[in-house]
Scaffold this active site. Structure first.
Site, PDB file in Angstrom:
ATOM      1  CB  ALA A 210      -0.785  -0.046   1.203  1.00  0.00           C
ATOM      2  CG  ASN A 211      -0.129   4.750  -1.994  1.00  0.00           C
ATOM      3  OD1 ASN A 211      -0.771   5.529  -1.333  1.00  0.00           O
ATOM      4  ND2 ASN A 211      -0.322   4.032  -3.001  1.00  0.00           N
ATOM      5  NE  ARG A 212       3.388   8.903   4.886  1.00  0.00           N
ATOM      6  CZ  ARG A 212       3.974  10.145   4.619  1.00  0.00           C
ATOM      7  NH1 ARG A 212       4.969   9.997   3.742  1.00  0.00           N
ATOM      8  NH2 ARG A 212       3.614  11.230   5.035  1.00  0.00           N
ATOM      9  CB  SER A 213      -2.659   8.023  -1.026  1.00  0.00           C
ATOM     10  OG  SER A 213      -3.837   8.717  -1.299  1.00  0.00           O
ATOM     11  CB  ALA A 277      -0.910   7.289  -4.243  1.00  0.00           C
TER      12      ALA A 277
END
Ligand code: PMT
Length: 400
Positions: A210-213, A277
């Site tokens: 995953a990412n931080r968005s 993102a």
């Protein structure tokens, strides 16, 4: 700029226990920038005092006695004519019946007859009263005349029973008010497709890449487009946010799901704004059972995800305007310009994520708008909602 700045709302409050929620609604609408003139009926005053509303709106609250004061002969006409929206929440069975019959025996119903603004009603009453043919007939009449009716919803009722009769929650009503007040805005008649949040790429049934968005910037874009009158579709990765009222909402998890959703909604859209993102890579073979620690450190092989924007830009029937975002920690302009050209975009929002107060998760952002004609517009630190308004204004100017 606040979303409802310079909008005037007359909030009619009638005699239901849901009056306590009307105070929260008045507060929310005021915080959104609206001037809220509250009118309480006599029955409402048994539940709640004018001072409560004066305290949250910072404005005078009106009651029936005002009808007979020095400005009595014009008060209802002035309140009615100045309003951009007449919202009655809670609306009791009695007030609905009066409105349907055109009866005007108190300040609120007189104002309703004098008003030319859209009428929005949030019924609240016991389930049996709501089901009664008389109440249903009042609602049918008012609906046929163009009134918007939101709720009631099902749940616990003051009678102790459970059923349909609860007033819609203030946050949702405020959302409906935003849609109604934005309807004739600069994006009226336009279809706007927005993506938000980060995608998640499964490694196994438990773990994801995953990412931080957080989705905040994308959801702000969707809300701002609604406030400007657009018809909005929001395609979102997993987030903790509530979708804006009025948007068509499509929940996705992976980049491939986002691609499919974007392609399904792209045809006929005036603009696509990709704030999401999107993961560029996914595990090529996600395990279908949880990977056990005892089995040793796994090797996760990656495969490339589709480049959604690039693919859309090559489609026949693509949105008239393609807007990308580029979150960069270094070489902001060069990297953003590269993506603008390689993805076939009309505009890219270069997003400096090196500072604590911009980019992922926070409520503010600092961006530069780059268009394909080479123009640059640097914006100061703004709330994500303000950034969204600026991006949409720029996009609209390019469309024109
Ligand atoms: O969600 P928040 O916490 O509010 O944070 C907002 C944000 C920082 C995520 C947002 O403002 C932002 O900058 N989004 C773009 C993130 C990014 O860096 O994307 P990118 O450089 O990987 O891709 C550039 C553009 O191509 C983006 O519009 C992206 O949506 C799109 N893309 C990317 C990969 C891919 N496979 N397909 C795509 O279409």
């Amino acid at each position: 700029m606040l979303p409802l700045q310079s909008k005037r709302i007359v909030l009619g409050v009638t005699g239901s226990i849901a009056c306590y929620k009307a105070a929260d609604l008045a507060s929310k609408l005021t915080q959104l920038g609206a001037e809220v003139d509250v009118i309480l009926t006599g029955a409402a005053q048994h539940f709640i005092k004018p001072l409560t509303f004066q305290s949250v709106t910072g404005r005078r609250t009106y009651v029936d006695q005002d009808l007979w004061g020095p400005e009595g002969h014009v008060l209802h006409v002035k309140l009615g004519k100045d309003a951009d929206l007449l919202l009655i929440a809670p609306a009791t069975a009695n007030t609905l019946a009066k409105l349907a019959a055109g009866q005007a025996d108190n300040l609120l119903t007189l104002t309703a007859l004098a008003a030319t603004a859209p009428l929005m009603l949030a019924p609240a009453m016991d389930g049996g009263m709501y089901d009664h043919p008389a109440t249903q007939a009042s609602l049918d009449t008012l609906r046929a005349r163009g009134a918007q009716i939101h709720g009631p919803v099902s749940g616990h009722l003051a009678s102790g029973l459970s059923g349909v009769g609860r007033m819609l929650e203030p946050a949702e009503l405020a959302g409906h008010a935003r849609v109604a007040l934005g309807a004739s805005g600069p994006l009226a008649g336009r279809r706007v497709l927005v993506t938000a949040g980060g995608t998640q790429e499964p490694i196994d049934p438990v773990r994801v890449i995953a990412n931080r968005s957080s989705g905040k910037q994308g959801y702000a874009l969707a809300q701002a487009a609604l406030d400007m009158g657009a018809q909005v579709t929001l395609v979102s990765g997993p987030t903790a946010l509530t979708p804006p009222v009025g948007a068509e909402f499509v929940r996705v998890q992976t980049a491939v799901e986002m691609r499919n959703a974007v392609l399904a909604h792209a045809a006929g859209a005036d603009m696509l704004l990709m704030a999401a993102a999107v993961a560029d890579f996914r595990p090529s073979n996600a395990a279908n059972k949880k990977i056990k620690r005892a089995e040793g450190v796994p090797t996760v092989e990656l495969a490339a995800n589709p480049d959604i924007l690039k693919e859309v830009s090559q489609q026949a029937g693509k949105p008239r305007l393609l807007v990308g975002f580029a979150a960069e920690s270094n070489d902001l302009l060069a990297n953003a310009q590269g993506k603008l050209a390689s993805k076939g975009l009309d505009m890219i929002v270069a997003n400096d994520v090196s500072a604590q107060d911009a980019g992922f998760e926070v409520d503010t952002n600092r961006v530069i708008l780059l268009t394909k004609d080479g123009a640059q517009e640097e914006l100061p630190l703004l709330s994500k909602y303000e950034v969204a308004r600026k991006v949409l204004e720029k996009a609209l100017s390019l469309l024109k």
